[in-house]
Each structure stands twice: as structure tokens, then as C-alpha cells.
Write a protein that holds these residues in place. Structure first.
Motif, PDB file in Angstrom:
ATOM      1  N   ASP A 154      20.595 -29.153  35.120  1.00  0.00           N
ATOM      2  CA  ASP A 154      22.000 -29.105  34.738  1.00  0.00           C
ATOM      3  C   ASP A 154      22.175 -29.300  33.235  1.00  0.00           C
ATOM      4  O   ASP A 154      23.039 -28.682  32.604  1.00  0.00           O
ATOM      5  N   LYS A 155      21.379 -30.191  32.653  1.00  0.00           N
ATOM      6  CA  LYS A 155      21.414 -30.382  31.201  1.00  0.00           C
ATOM      7  C   LYS A 155      20.924 -29.131  30.487  1.00  0.00           C
ATOM      8  O   LYS A 155      21.490 -28.716  29.467  1.00  0.00           O
ATOM      9  N   LEU A 156      19.868 -28.536  31.029  1.00  0.00           N
ATOM     10  CA  LEU A 156      19.324 -27.326  30.432  1.00  0.00           C
ATOM     11  C   LEU A 156      20.345 -26.189  30.474  1.00  0.00           C
ATOM     12  O   LEU A 156      20.460 -25.407  29.521  1.00  0.00           O
ATOM     13  N   VAL A 157      21.096 -26.088  31.554  1.00  0.00           N
ATOM     14  CA  VAL A 157      22.116 -25.047  31.686  1.00  0.00           C
ATOM     15  C   VAL A 157      23.154 -25.166  30.566  1.00  0.00           C
ATOM     16  O   VAL A 157      23.631 -24.147  30.040  1.00  0.00           O
ATOM     17  N   CYS A 158      23.505 -26.382  30.174  1.00  0.00           N
ATOM     18  CA  CYS A 158      24.460 -26.577  29.079  1.00  0.00           C
ATOM     19  C   CYS A 158      23.907 -26.006  27.777  1.00  0.00           C
ATOM     20  O   CYS A 158      24.634 -25.368  27.006  1.00  0.00           O
ATOM     21  N   LEU A 159      22.615 -26.245  27.526  1.00  0.00           N
ATOM     22  CA  LEU A 159      21.985 -25.698  26.327  1.00  0.00           C
ATOM     23  C   LEU A 159      21.949 -24.172  26.381  1.00  0.00           C
ATOM     24  O   LEU A 159      22.239 -23.497  25.382  1.00  0.00           O
ATOM     25  N   LEU A 160      21.595 -23.641  27.547  1.00  0.00           N
ATOM     26  CA  LEU A 160      21.507 -22.190  27.687  1.00  0.00           C
ATOM     27  C   LEU A 160      22.881 -21.539  27.535  1.00  0.00           C
ATOM     28  O   LEU A 160      23.010 -20.470  26.929  1.00  0.00           O
ATOM     29  N   SER A 161      23.908 -22.172  28.077  1.00  0.00           N
ATOM     30  CA  SER A 161      25.264 -21.627  27.942  1.00  0.00           C
ATOM     31  C   SER A 161      25.691 -21.574  26.482  1.00  0.00           C
ATOM     32  O   SER A 161      26.301 -20.599  26.032  1.00  0.00           O
ATOM     33  N   CYS A 162      25.367 -22.638  25.756  1.00  0.00           N
ATOM     34  CA  CYS A 162      25.671 -22.681  24.325  1.00  0.00           C
ATOM     35  C   CYS A 162      24.965 -21.533  23.601  1.00  0.00           C
ATOM     36  O   CYS A 162      25.572 -20.807  22.803  1.00  0.00           O
ATOM     37  N   CYS A 163      23.682 -21.370  23.887  1.00  0.00           N
ATOM     38  CA  CYS A 163      22.891 -20.330  23.227  1.00  0.00           C
ATOM     39  C   CYS A 163      23.385 -18.931  23.583  1.00  0.00           C
ATOM     40  O   CYS A 163      23.409 -18.033  22.736  1.00  0.00           O
ATOM     41  N   LYS A 164      23.774 -18.727  24.825  1.00  0.00           N
ATOM     42  CA  LYS A 164      24.241 -17.399  25.252  1.00  0.00           C
ATOM     43  C   LYS A 164      25.568 -17.032  24.586  1.00  0.00           C
ATOM     44  O   LYS A 164      25.810 -15.867  24.259  1.00  0.00           O
ATOM     45  N   VAL A 165      26.438 -18.036  24.395  1.00  0.00           N
ATOM     46  CA  VAL A 165      27.701 -17.770  23.698  1.00  0.00           C
ATOM     47  C   VAL A 165      27.400 -17.278  22.283  1.00  0.00           C
ATOM     48  O   VAL A 165      27.968 -16.284  21.812  1.00  0.00           O
ATOM     49  N   ILE A 166      26.488 -17.971  21.608  1.00  0.00           N
ATOM     50  CA  ILE A 166      26.123 -17.577  20.241  1.00  0.00           C
ATOM     51  C   ILE A 166      25.498 -16.193  20.227  1.00  0.00           C
ATOM     52  O   ILE A 166      25.844 -15.335  19.395  1.00  0.00           O
ATOM     53  N   GLU A 222      13.737 -16.603  29.604  1.00  0.00           N
ATOM     54  CA  GLU A 222      14.871 -16.810  28.723  1.00  0.00           C
ATOM     55  C   GLU A 222      15.150 -18.287  28.506  1.00  0.00           C
ATOM     56  O   GLU A 222      15.469 -18.721  27.387  1.00  0.00           O
ATOM     57  N   ALA A 223      15.007 -19.088  29.572  1.00  0.00           N
ATOM     58  CA  ALA A 223      15.246 -20.527  29.452  1.00  0.00           C
ATOM     59  C   ALA A 223      14.292 -21.147  28.446  1.00  0.00           C
ATOM     60  O   ALA A 223      14.685 -21.965  27.604  1.00  0.00           O
ATOM     61  N   ALA A 224      13.018 -20.765  28.517  1.00  0.00           N
ATOM     62  CA  ALA A 224      12.016 -21.303  27.593  1.00  0.00           C
ATOM     63  C   ALA A 224      12.313 -20.869  26.162  1.00  0.00           C
ATOM     64  O   ALA A 224      12.164 -21.654  25.210  1.00  0.00           O
ATOM     65  N   TYR A 225      12.730 -19.605  25.988  1.00  0.00           N
ATOM     66  CA  TYR A 225      13.013 -19.085  24.646  1.00  0.00           C
ATOM     67  C   TYR A 225      14.162 -19.845  23.990  1.00  0.00           C
ATOM     68  O   TYR A 225      14.052 -20.311  22.840  1.00  0.00           O
ATOM     69  N   PHE A 226      15.269 -19.972  24.695  1.00  0.00           N
ATOM     70  CA  PHE A 226      16.419 -20.672  24.131  1.00  0.00           C
ATOM     71  C   PHE A 226      16.125 -22.157  23.923  1.00  0.00           C
ATOM     72  O   PHE A 226      16.553 -22.752  22.922  1.00  0.00           O
ATOM     73  N   PHE A 227      15.405 -22.774  24.875  1.00  0.00           N
ATOM     74  CA  PHE A 227      15.092 -24.198  24.740  1.00  0.00           C
ATOM     75  C   PHE A 227      14.201 -24.431  23.517  1.00  0.00           C
ATOM     76  O   PHE A 227      14.377 -25.419  22.793  1.00  0.00           O
ATOM     77  N   THR A 228      13.258 -23.539  23.285  1.00  0.00           N
ATOM     78  CA  THR A 228      12.400 -23.650  22.106  1.00  0.00           C
ATOM     79  C   THR A 228      13.220 -23.564  20.827  1.00  0.00           C
ATOM     80  O   THR A 228      12.956 -24.279  19.846  1.00  0.00           O
ATOM     81  N   ASN A 229      14.235 -22.699  20.817  1.00  0.00           N
ATOM     82  CA  ASN A 229      15.107 -22.600  19.650  1.00  0.00           C
ATOM     83  C   ASN A 229      15.888 -23.887  19.415  1.00  0.00           C
ATOM     84  O   ASN A 229      16.096 -24.298  18.267  1.00  0.00           O
ATOM     85  N   VAL A 230      16.331 -24.526  20.497  1.00  0.00           N
ATOM     86  CA  VAL A 230      17.054 -25.797  20.349  1.00  0.00           C
ATOM     87  C   VAL A 230      16.123 -26.866  19.781  1.00  0.00           C
ATOM     88  O   VAL A 230      16.524 -27.668  18.924  1.00  0.00           O
TER      89      VAL A 230
END
Length: 474
Positions: A154-166, A222-230
Motif C-alpha cells: 500500500d505504501k509502494l502504491v502511493c509512490l507509484l501513483s505519484c510517479c505515474k502522475v509525473i 514498473e514498480a521496481a523502476y519507479f521505486f529505484t527513482n524514488v
């Protein structure tokens, strides 16, 4: 997998755990939680232990008749349900469990609080056609939801949502300006800017928590890619300096000092205002006492002496009046609370994070936000009205005798209305789709208490088994 799908998967997982043939699974899960909780925190060992347990249990699911003939998607849902249940129970034990992690959280938050006062998109070399600070607020809103959840996914989804908006905003901007689709060089600077402006509490601890306890087999693609960017953004912010912001050293230090002066000056002004208010209240209270005493003297110039053997009753009554006079007004309480929030910069920001729509614009809202906004509105109204009513009732009782005031105040002021209890007792935000699963009579299907902190809780419960009561508090 969408949140709704995960909720259904969790529900399916818990339903299967209610079956008699799942008793061994229930015992294993509860036994692991109890034994794990009894050990001293050791992040590396804890992470390895949890990941090993998840892998072992998911392997057992595949071989068990309860999941016979199930699709890979159903087995995946069972694994998600297991992860959510276990990590919700262990959250307070493993999240920000080391003092060093907490210290890094504070350092990063303080640094972002300063830098956000003067940073501009140009400082991160963000192209003008990609600059859209108003729409970036949507990404900030998604990021600030991270502390509303306990489960790693659920925490990861928040990060992914943020990244997808950007990512979507950059892609649309590139189309509008007839440029090539944006890549990491365009994405990362915007992500860094959004994180600094949002300044989410405990960023470091949240990222470590996801790294350690999100199922490794699911942190891919995709989750790994965005999480790595964070993670890269956090590293950049931790080491940010004049060069990183395309500034001269003198200019950078000057901006940092100005930001410190601004934040400390705000705190000083608030403290001075608070001291002045306290002084004014003290003088006003003293004046009221003098005026009350003078009026009493004028109305009763000669007071009869009490007869011998008859106790005096004036003193207790005067004491009650004095107690009523000291009750602060609703405005006083509001001013005091605002002072505390502004003085406590970190704690104040965290308190306001519970209301993520506080800084939203009209254009930021979607239809999906209506339910959560309505729930927050009802909670605030009931709490505010209850507080107002409680204070007004206390003031009205000033004309009663001591016995009457005690009886009425106990009955009316301290009895919380049922409709208020129904609303304010809900610890979960309306936007959190992972609700406690209840039986048809409104009671929990599972009698076990939830292990967690004061954060909004993702409540999930396993069934009780006879002979296993010693684990009921796991």
C-alpha cells in the motif's frame, strides 16, 4: 493490481483461513508473529526472516487442497493477503525501529523544509515546457498518502501513483511541444522537486520499510523502476548542495540562512504572541476577580456572622464559581492549538498530513475523492460541535449549586452522543479500501486485536482456533 483487486484477494485469503483445513496455516502465521515480536529489532535479520516465511507459506499454499485448481492470479492474491496481514501486525515492531533511521528522517525533513523555501524548477534544470507546478500538486497529494497505510504494498502504491502522475504530465507536455517522449533525465528532476515540495514525513523509514518487507518477487518491472527513482531522489536530496542546484556557494548559503531565519522567525513570532495572549488572559482574569469581588461588596455591605455550630457554605460555592471562571473558551482552545502547531514544525506538519486535501485546489479533486472528503468533513463537524457544546454546557452550569452542577455536568457534558461515537471512533480514512471485515451482525469475524501504532490502520484479522488462545494478542 488495483486496490479493489487486492481487497478482494485479501477477503478471499481470510475466508480460506476460516476453513477447518487451514488450521495449520493459522497456527503457523500466529506463531511466527509471536516469536518475531519477542526478538530485539535487527533490520537485516528481520527482513530475511520475513521474506523466508513468505516464500515458505506461499509454497505451502500451492500444494494445499484449499488452493487446488486456482489460477496464478488467485495464488498471487493469497500471497498479497498474507503479506498485508503479517506486516500490519508487525508494523509497530519493524517500522522506524532504529534510532539512526529516525534521526535520518528528521535530518532529511529539516533539509527539505529549508530548501523548499527557495528552490525553483530552474534549479534542477527542468525545461520550461515541462514545468507545471499546479498539476504537480496532484503528485504531492499521492505521495502524502504514504503514512496512511501500514502494508508495504500500500505504501509502494502511493509512490507509484505519484510517479505515474509525473510521468503522464511529462508525456502530455512533450506531445504538446512536439518533443521526444521524456526519459529518466526529464523525470528524475521533477520527482526530486515534487518530493522536496511535499516533504513527506519519515521518507527514509518508509523507503527502508518497503525495501525490507515488500515481497521481493513482486518488486519488479514498473514498480521496481519507479521505486529505484524514488531511492535516487532521496539520495540526491540527502546530499544536495549548491552545485546540485546550479547555484554559487555564496548564494546557496545565503538562501539557506534566509530560510532558517524565516522558519525560526515564524516560531519566535508565534511564541511572542502566545506569551502576550497568556499575559492578557492573566490580567483579564485578575480584573474579573476584582470586579466580581467589588460587586459582591456593594450588594452585601454587611455580612451576618455565621451562627456557631453551623458550617459555612459560601467557600465551596465560591470555589465552584472560580473553577467555572477558569474554563477556557472555544476560541482560546483554538488559538492555543494553532500556537502549538506552528511552534512544533515537524509535529504540526505531520498532524496536518492526516487531512491531505487541506492544500488542494478545486481542479485537483476527482470524483473518487468525494467519499473521503465527506467522511473527513463529518468527523471534523462532529468533533467541533461536540467540543463547542461541551464548553457551552459547562458555562451554563455556573448558576447551579455544587450538587446540581455535579449531577447535570456528569450526565450531559461527559456523555458522548452515539452518533458522535460512531463517526469519531473510526480510525481509518474513507479512502482506504481495506476495511475490517465484519459479520452480518456487525461484529468482527475474528476476535484478535490488531497490533499496530496510532496511524490509520489497515485492519485484517485471522480466525481464532480452539486451543490457540495464547496467540490471540499477536
Amino acid at each position: 493490481m488495483e486496490n479493489t483487486d487486492v481487497f478482494l484477494g485479501l477477503h478471499d485469503f481470510l475466508e480460506r483461513m476460516r476453513q477447518p483445513s487451514a488450521s495449520d496455516f493459522v497456527k503457523s502465521i500466529k506463531s511466527f508473529i509471536v516469536s518475531f515480536s519477542n526478538n530485539a529489532p535487527d533490520p537485516e535479520r528481520d527482513s530475511a526472516s520475513v521474506q523466508e516465511f513468505f516464500a515458505k507459506m506461499e509454497g505451502a499454499f500451492r500444494a494445499h487442497p484449499l488452493w487446488s485448481g486456482c489460477s496464478e492470479e488467485e495464488l498471487e492474491s493469497a500471497g498479497e493477503g498474507l503479506e498485508k496481514y503479517v506486516m500490519t501486525k508487525l508494523f509497530s515492531r519493524v517500522y522506524a525501529s532504529l534510532a539512526d533511521d529516525v534521526k535520518i528522517d528528521e535530518q532529511i525533513s529539516e533539509k527539505m523544509a529549508l530548501i523548499q523555501q527557495f528552490i525553483r524548477p530552474e534549479n534542477l534544470d527542468i525545461k520550461p515546457n515541462f514545468q507545471n507546478e499546479t498539476s504537480w500538486l496532484l503528485a504531492q497529494k499521492e505521495l502524502l498518502k504514504i503514512n496512511m497505510h501500514k502494508a508495504p504494498r500500500d505504501k509502494l502504491v502511493c509512490l507509484l501513483s505519484c510517479c505515474k502522475v509525473i510521468s503522464n504530465l511529462l508525456f502530455n507536455a512533450s506531445i504538446a511541444s512536439n518533443e521526444n517522449p521524456p526519459g529518466a533525465d526529464e523525470f528524475l528532476p521533477v520527482l526530486i522537486y515534487v518530493i522536496i515540495k511535499a516533504n513527506p514525513p519519515q521518507l527514509h523509514s518508509n523507503l527502508l520499510y518497503i525495501q525490507r518487507y515488500r515481497g521481493q518477487s513482486r518488486l519488479t518491472g514498473e514498480a521496481a523502476y519507479f521505486f529505484t527513482n524514488v531511492l535516487s531522489a532521496e539520495s540526491f536530496i540527502s546530499n544536495i548542495d549548491a552545485k546540485a542546484l546550479s547555484m554559487e556557494e555564496i548564494e546557496f548559503e545565503k538562501n539557506m540562512e534566509s530560510a532558517r531565519a524565516l522558519l525560526s522567525g515564524l516560531s519566535s513570532d508565534v511564541e511572542a504572541l502566545s506569551n502576550k495572549n497568556n499575559l492578557d488572559e492573566g490580567v483579564g482574569h485578575y480584573s474579573e476577580l476584582v470586579e466580581t469581588s467589588s460587586q459582591a461588596s456593594v450588594e452585601s455591605p454587611v455580612r451576618p456572622k455565621p451562627t456557631e455550630g453551623k458550617p459555612r457554605t459560601e467557600a465551596p460555592h465560591a470555589k465552584d464559581q472560580s473553577a467555572v471562571m477558569k474554563v477556557p473558551s472555544l476560541s482560546d482552545l483554538e488559538n492555543k492549538g494553532a500556537t502549538i502547531l506552528l511552534n512544533d514544525q515537524t509535529g504540526g506538519r505531520q498532524a496536518l498530513r492526516e487531512y491531505p486535501y487541506l492544500f488542494s485546489q478545486v481542479g485537483d479533486l476527482t470524483f473518487k475523492d468525494v467519499e473521503e472528503l465527506l467522511s473527513q468533513y463529518k468527523q471534523l463537524v462532529f468533533k467541533y460541535v461536540s467540543l463547542s457544546r461541551g464548553l457551552s454546557l459547562t458555562t451554563e452550569f455556573s448558576s447551579y449549586s455544587k450538587s446540581e452542577m455535579h449531577s447535570q455536568h456528569h450526565h450531559e457534558s461527559f456523555k458522548e452522543p452515539e452518533d458522535v461515537r460512531d463517526v469519531t471512533s473510526n480510525d481509518e480514512s474513507a479512502g482506504d479500501r481495506h476495511r475490517l471485515i465484519d459479520g452480518p451482525d456487525g461484529t468482527s469475524l475474528f476476535g484478535e486485536e490488531n497490533v499496530g501504532s496510532g496511524l490509520p490502520q489497515d485492519k485484517v484479522e485471522l480466525p481464532q482456533r480452539e486451543g490457540n488462545n495464547e496467540m490471540s494478542q499477536s
